[in-house]
Structures are given as structure tokens and as C-alpha cells.
Design an enzyme around this catalytic site. Sequence first.
Site, PDB file in Angstrom:
ATOM      1  N   LYS A  11      -9.645  14.944  24.903  1.00  0.00           N
ATOM      2  CA  LYS A  11      -9.609  13.679  24.159  1.00  0.00           C
ATOM      3  C   LYS A  11     -10.106  13.836  22.724  1.00  0.00           C
ATOM      4  O   LYS A  11      -9.631  13.163  21.815  1.00  0.00           O
ATOM      5  CB  LYS A  11     -10.467  12.626  24.877  1.00  0.00           C
ATOM      6  CG  LYS A  11      -9.813  12.122  26.130  1.00  0.00           C
ATOM      7  CD  LYS A  11     -10.642  11.018  26.775  1.00  0.00           C
ATOM      8  CE  LYS A  11     -10.025  10.674  28.128  1.00  0.00           C
ATOM      9  NZ  LYS A  11     -10.973  10.091  29.068  1.00  0.00           N
ATOM     10  N   LYS A  13      -9.803  16.451  20.757  1.00  0.00           N
ATOM     11  CA  LYS A  13      -8.727  17.034  19.945  1.00  0.00           C
ATOM     12  C   LYS A  13      -7.640  16.009  19.664  1.00  0.00           C
ATOM     13  O   LYS A  13      -7.142  15.905  18.549  1.00  0.00           O
ATOM     14  CB  LYS A  13      -8.077  18.200  20.696  1.00  0.00           C
ATOM     15  CG  LYS A  13      -8.904  19.435  20.800  1.00  0.00           C
ATOM     16  CD  LYS A  13      -8.054  20.484  21.478  1.00  0.00           C
ATOM     17  CE  LYS A  13      -8.799  21.751  21.750  1.00  0.00           C
ATOM     18  NZ  LYS A  13      -7.946  22.733  22.423  1.00  0.00           N
ATOM     19  N   ASP A  70      -4.724  25.624  20.289  1.00  0.00           N
ATOM     20  CA  ASP A  70      -5.823  26.346  20.935  1.00  0.00           C
ATOM     21  C   ASP A  70      -6.871  26.623  19.877  1.00  0.00           C
ATOM     22  O   ASP A  70      -6.551  27.019  18.750  1.00  0.00           O
ATOM     23  CB  ASP A  70      -5.339  27.653  21.563  1.00  0.00           C
ATOM     24  CG  ASP A  70      -6.328  28.148  22.611  1.00  0.00           C
ATOM     25  OD1 ASP A  70      -6.604  27.399  23.565  1.00  0.00           O
ATOM     26  OD2 ASP A  70      -6.850  29.266  22.471  1.00  0.00           O
TER      27      ASP A  70
END
Length: 203
Positions: A11, A13, A70
Site C-alpha cells: 500500500k 508503494k 522492485d
Amino acid sequence: MKALLIATKNKGKVREIADMLAPMGIRVTSLLDHAGMPEIIEDGITFRANAAKKAVVIARHTGLVVMGEDSGLEVDALGGRPGVYSARYAGEGADDEANNDLLLKELSGVPDEKRTARYRCAMALADKDALVDVVEGACEGRIASVRRGSNGFGYDPLFLIPSRQKTFGELDLAVKHTMSHRADALRKFLKLLENYLVRTEHF
Ligand code: IMP
């Protein structure tokens, strides 16, 4: 309105990426909005490899235009750890508290000038047919010796920006968005996305 699916359930990000893309009129959805998504095993040894895998798997499954993201923390005194293992540094399913506790423990006794670190972020763009490309961003900082502030997520209460003498936990999110690894990667990602959209006349 343009829409981009972010291949994450994190959440923190999602909020950051959505905030940063909103001014461009790009609406963001995440894996939290889509049921029945395949499980992605993050087994790459680089941020790039994991970002690419997330984007390709979800784009192939949904047929949508997808960002795979990532990111993580590299600490010099730990030889670059936790790196791609940042989310599970203190063990599988570890929460932010446990990860931050372990980081402080491993760095106990390490003097300020040797607590240098950086956040890294890779963002990949894929559609149902292929991986388009991967871009990367970084943000240099230092690991504080105690948690400071409650903004952001993850390691932010310990991630000190030396020029501001504040951690990302203390700085406003709007300030973090101008200088973070994610903001750096996103600037490059937007160029990639624009070129892709022009080429494919997508959206
Ligand atoms: P993953 O990219 O989902 O594998 O996990 C990234 C992990 O790195 C997060 O769970 C956080 O622990 C850490 N991380 C990445 N970006 C940030 C950030 O902006 N602030 C704090 N921690 C972050």
C-alpha cells in the site's frame, strides 16, 4: 483517463506512485484491486530482474499495461544487504518493525560516517506481448541510530537524508516524492511510458 496497473500489493508503494502519477492524469490500480492474480515468486538477484518478472507475469495474465516495481535498501556496512531481500530481511512475513529492529541491531556500534546507505528502485513496463524496458532510480542517505518520524513506510524512520538532517519518516511525503529512489525511477519510467504510448497508440 489513462490507467496503469502496478504489480504490487504494498500500500505504501501504491500510494506514492499514485500520488506522483496523478498530476499526469494517469490513474493507478494495483494487485489489491484485481482478484485471482498469479502469485509472483521474487527470486531474481537484482531489482531489475524482479521488476521485470512482476510486470511480465501480470501483463500476460491481464492483457493490461503494467508497471513492475522492485525496490529496497542497500547498506554499505552490511555489504549491500538487505538489498533484494529488504521486505523479508528479518524473515519471511517480517513486518517493518522487525526489519527496522534487525537493522539497528546489525549496525549497533557502527559510527555515523560508516552508516551510508541507498534506496534503489527498478521499474519495468510490460504489455501482454513483451517486456518493454526497465529503468532504475536511487536515493543516497544514512541509517539513523534511532527511529525518527512516522511518515512513509518500511525503513523510512531510519533513512536519514544528511542534507536535511531529517529521516524520510520526518519529511513530508511531498518532499520525499521530489527526492526518493521511486521519484528518480518514475521520471525515467514516464519517458518510457510516453514513448510506448505514442508507438502503440495505447489507452
Ligand atoms: P519489494 O520491492 O516488495 O520486494 O520490497 C521492497 C521493500 O524495501 C519494502 O518492503 C521496504 O522494506 C523497502 N523499501 C522500498 N522502498 C522503500 C521506501 O520508499 N521506504 C521505505 N522502505 C522501502
